[in-house]
Design a protein around this motif. Structure first.
Motif, short mmCIF file in Angstrom:
data_model
loop_
_atom_site.label_atom_id
_atom_site.label_comp_id
_atom_site.label_asym_id
_atom_site.label_seq_id
_atom_site.Cartn_x
_atom_site.Cartn_y
_atom_site.Cartn_z
N MET A 68 0.82 -1.21 0.00
CA MET A 68 0.00 0.00 0.00
C MET A 68 0.86 1.26 0.00
SD MET A 68 -3.13 -1.11 2.53
CE MET A 68 -3.98 0.45 2.32
N ALA A 69 1.99 1.23 0.73
CA ALA A 69 2.88 2.39 0.75
C ALA A 69 3.43 2.68 -0.64
CB ALA A 69 4.01 2.15 1.75
N TRP A 70 3.89 1.62 -1.34
CA TRP A 70 4.40 1.82 -2.69
C TRP A 70 3.29 2.27 -3.64
CZ3 TRP A 70 3.40 -1.77 -6.96
CH2 TRP A 70 4.00 -1.36 -8.17
N LEU A 71 2.11 1.66 -3.49
CA LEU A 71 1.02 1.96 -4.39
C LEU A 71 0.59 3.42 -4.27
CD1 LEU A 71 -0.85 0.35 -6.40
CD2 LEU A 71 -2.51 0.26 -4.54
N PHE A 72 0.32 3.86 -3.04
CA PHE A 72 -0.27 5.18 -2.84
C PHE A 72 0.75 6.31 -2.66
CE2 PHE A 72 -3.74 2.31 -1.46
CZ PHE A 72 -4.69 2.72 -2.38
N GLU A 73 1.97 5.98 -2.21
CA GLU A 73 2.95 7.02 -1.94
C GLU A 73 4.24 6.87 -2.74
OE1 GLU A 73 2.16 9.57 -0.13
OE2 GLU A 73 0.23 8.75 0.52
N VAL A 85 -15.07 4.86 -0.74
CA VAL A 85 -15.64 3.61 -0.24
C VAL A 85 -14.64 2.47 -0.42
CG1 VAL A 85 -17.44 1.89 -0.67
CG2 VAL A 85 -18.03 4.31 -0.48
N CYS A 86 -13.93 2.45 -1.55
CA CYS A 86 -12.93 1.41 -1.77
C CYS A 86 -11.78 1.53 -0.76
CB CYS A 86 -12.39 1.48 -3.20
SG CYS A 86 -13.37 0.52 -4.38
N ALA A 87 -11.38 2.76 -0.44
CA ALA A 87 -10.32 2.94 0.55
C ALA A 87 -10.75 2.40 1.91
CB ALA A 87 -9.96 4.43 0.66
N ALA A 88 -12.01 2.63 2.27
CA ALA A 88 -12.52 2.09 3.53
C ALA A 88 -12.59 0.57 3.50
CB ALA A 88 -13.90 2.68 3.82
N ALA A 89 -12.93 0.02 2.34
CA ALA A 89 -12.98 -1.45 2.20
C ALA A 89 -11.59 -2.06 2.36
CB ALA A 89 -13.58 -1.82 0.85
N MET A 90 -10.58 -1.37 1.87
CA MET A 90 -9.21 -1.86 2.05
C MET A 90 -8.83 -1.87 3.53
SD MET A 90 -7.01 -0.24 -1.11
CE MET A 90 -5.64 -1.36 -0.89
N ARG A 91 -9.15 -0.81 4.23
CA ARG A 91 -8.87 -0.74 5.67
C ARG A 91 -9.55 -1.87 6.42
NH1 ARG A 91 -12.46 3.48 8.20
NH2 ARG A 91 -13.88 1.70 7.86
N TYR A 100 -10.28 2.11 -16.07
CA TYR A 100 -9.91 2.90 -14.90
C TYR A 100 -10.00 1.99 -13.69
CZ TYR A 100 -9.55 6.68 -11.52
OH TYR A 100 -9.12 7.50 -10.50
N ASN A 101 -8.90 1.87 -12.93
CA ASN A 101 -8.84 0.93 -11.80
C ASN A 101 -8.90 1.66 -10.46
OD1 ASN A 101 -6.14 1.82 -12.66
ND2 ASN A 101 -5.36 0.54 -10.98
N VAL A 102 -9.63 1.05 -9.52
CA VAL A 102 -9.77 1.60 -8.17
C VAL A 102 -9.40 0.50 -7.17
CG1 VAL A 102 -11.29 2.73 -6.50
CG2 VAL A 102 -11.67 3.05 -8.96
N PRO A 103 -8.26 0.61 -6.47
CA PRO A 103 -7.88 -0.40 -5.47
C PRO A 103 -8.93 -0.50 -4.37
CG PRO A 103 -6.01 1.02 -6.00
CD PRO A 103 -7.22 1.65 -6.63
N CYS A 104 -9.33 -1.73 -4.04
CA CYS A 104 -10.42 -1.92 -3.07
C CYS A 104 -10.12 -2.92 -1.97
CB CYS A 104 -11.70 -2.37 -3.79
SG CYS A 104 -12.48 -1.11 -4.78
N LEU A 105 -9.10 -3.77 -2.14
CA LEU A 105 -8.85 -4.82 -1.15
C LEU A 105 -7.41 -5.29 -1.31
CD1 LEU A 105 -10.35 -6.62 1.01
CD2 LEU A 105 -10.67 -8.29 -0.82
N VAL A 106 -6.71 -5.45 -0.21
CA VAL A 106 -5.37 -6.05 -0.25
C VAL A 106 -5.32 -7.11 0.85
CG1 VAL A 106 -4.36 -4.25 1.24
CG2 VAL A 106 -2.88 -5.61 -0.27
N LEU A 107 -4.91 -8.32 0.46
CA LEU A 107 -4.96 -9.46 1.36
C LEU A 107 -3.55 -9.89 1.77
CD1 LEU A 107 -7.76 -11.67 -0.21
CD2 LEU A 107 -7.94 -9.90 1.55
N PRO A 108 -3.44 -10.50 2.96
CA PRO A 108 -2.14 -10.97 3.46
C PRO A 108 -1.66 -12.21 2.73
CG PRO A 108 -3.90 -11.60 4.96
CD PRO A 108 -4.53 -10.73 3.91
N THR A 153 0.21 5.48 -9.97
CA THR A 153 0.37 6.28 -11.20
C THR A 153 0.76 5.38 -12.37
OG1 THR A 153 1.03 8.24 -9.95
CG2 THR A 153 1.65 8.16 -12.28
N LEU A 154 1.73 4.49 -12.15
CA LEU A 154 2.14 3.56 -13.20
C LEU A 154 1.02 2.60 -13.55
CD1 LEU A 154 5.73 2.73 -11.90
CD2 LEU A 154 5.15 4.11 -13.91
N SER A 155 0.31 2.13 -12.53
CA SER A 155 -0.79 1.21 -12.74
C SER A 155 -1.88 1.83 -13.60
CB SER A 155 -1.37 0.79 -11.37
OG SER A 155 -2.55 0.04 -11.52
N ARG A 156 -2.27 3.04 -13.27
CA ARG A 156 -3.36 3.69 -14.01
C ARG A 156 -2.96 4.01 -15.45
NH1 ARG A 156 -6.46 6.85 -9.12
NH2 ARG A 156 -7.79 5.05 -8.66
#
Length: 345
Positions: free
Chosen positions: A118-123, A262-268, A140-148, A128-131
């Motif tokens: 998440m740190a690499w993706l958002f900061e 909403v997707c950001a909250a779903a990731m959290r 158009y992609n919206v990150p919504c979930l990241v799993l362990p 930017t590269l992904s989009r």
């Protein structure tokens, strides 16, 4: 209980390619790559549907469809890219046949855990590269979930050396599958709904899918005896909502911002839920007599060396893969300086 807006057996028509309008509401039909009954996916899609509906005052509705309804599990992303359907709930690696760089945007072998990803993706420039890559395919992609970390696979026999992998018919996804193929395995990609039958009919001898809670729901404990860890191939895995460009542009800026929020909250929420859910799942798997195994240090070193060779080959032939992987590696090296001094483990 979270209300799921999953629809099975709905007749598909041309209006699903973009929008369906009813009472001035915009209904976006979302094809899922994954079974809607899976833990975490079920909660995430239900939450996304409910909160987007609520926060837009009913102006936007996300309706999730089971695999095979609007598109096959493996064909969801293709149909969004071509404009045949409005949106998909999937992961970037489903477009790997178009560009191997997409695989890095699902998961990176021996790569980041959830926090670092998440740190690499958002900061760190990852998003930017992904989009930019997705935009070249009309998405158009919206990150919504990241799993362990996932489990590393279910096997009918113990894997004591690399020789035990040679000729082994195994279902494996993404770049991890490329690593096993390099080591002599016969790698097959199968959507989750087809894995069990493929093992039962002898088409494959082993398989990986996801986290213990999802593997348990899928029933893999009924067809294999040994369950391996750690999941070196997917230390974390990113899932997203994918909108066709035309679909996304027709939303207002406020509606777009609502979906992103909403997707950001779903990731959290998903991070906490996923970590907490695996303890009971793994205990249940063990209770059923499954042999839990950790890869030997020698095999992990072999996997890592094979991954380095796969990555080197791809960087030599695909400039987009090289750009994204080098972006992550540069971030990882800087992040590692902080991590070594600040984390106990």
């Amino acid at each position: 209980m979270i209300r799921l807006l999953a629809i099975a057996g709905l007749a598909v028509n041309a209006s699903l390619a973009t929008f369906a309008f009813a009472n001035d509401a915009t209904t976006i039909h979302v094809a899922s790559t994954f079974p809607m009954s899976m833990p975490l996916f079920s909660e995430a899609t239900g939450r996304l549907s409910e909160q987007v509906d609520s926060l837009t005052n009913g102006e936007v509705k996300l309706v999730f469809h089971v695999p095979g309804d609007l598109a096959s599990a493996s064909g969801t992303m293709e149909k969004v890219s071509s404009g045949e359907i409005a949106a998909a709930w999937s992961t970037a690696g489903q477009l790997a046949n178009h560009d191997s760089a997409f695989e890095l945007l699902s998961s990176i072998p021996f790569g980041p855990g959830t926090v670092e990803y998440m740190a690499w993706l958002f900061e760190g420039g990852g998003l930017t590269l992904s989009r930019a890559l997705f935009a070249s395919h009309g998405i158009y992609n919206v990150p919504c979930l990241v799993l362990p970390p996932e489990g590393a696979g279910w096997f009918s026999k113990e894997i004591r050396s690399v020789d035990d992998l040679k000729g082994l018919r195994v279902r494996f996804f993404g770049l991890g599958g490329r690593v096993l193929a390099r080591l002599g395995a016969q790698v097959v990609e199968k959507p989750p709904g087809d894995i069990m039958d493929a093992i039962k009919n002898g088409e494959i001898e082993a398989a990986e899918y996801s986290l213990p809670s999802m593997d348990l729901t899928l029933g893999l404990q009924n067809v294999a005896k040994y369950y391996y860890f750690p999941g070196w191939h997917q230390p974390s895995t990113l899932y997203e909502l994918y909108f066709g460009d035309a679909t996304w542009r027709k939303l207002t800026s406020k509606q777009q911002e609502t979906i992103e929020t909403v997707c950001a909250a779903a990731m959290r929420d998903g991070i906490g839920e996923a970590e907490a859910m695996q303890m009971n799942a793994l205990q249940e798997i063990k209770r059923r007599g499954i042999k839990l195994r950790r890869w030997s240090p020698d095999l992990l070193l072999t996997f890592e060396a094979a991954w380095s060779a796969v990555a080197s080959d791809e960087m030599g032939t695909n400039p987009r893969f090289k750009e994204i992987y080098e972006s992550y590696e540069q971030f990882h090296n800087r992040y590692g300086f902080w991590k070594r001094f600040s984390y106990l483990h």
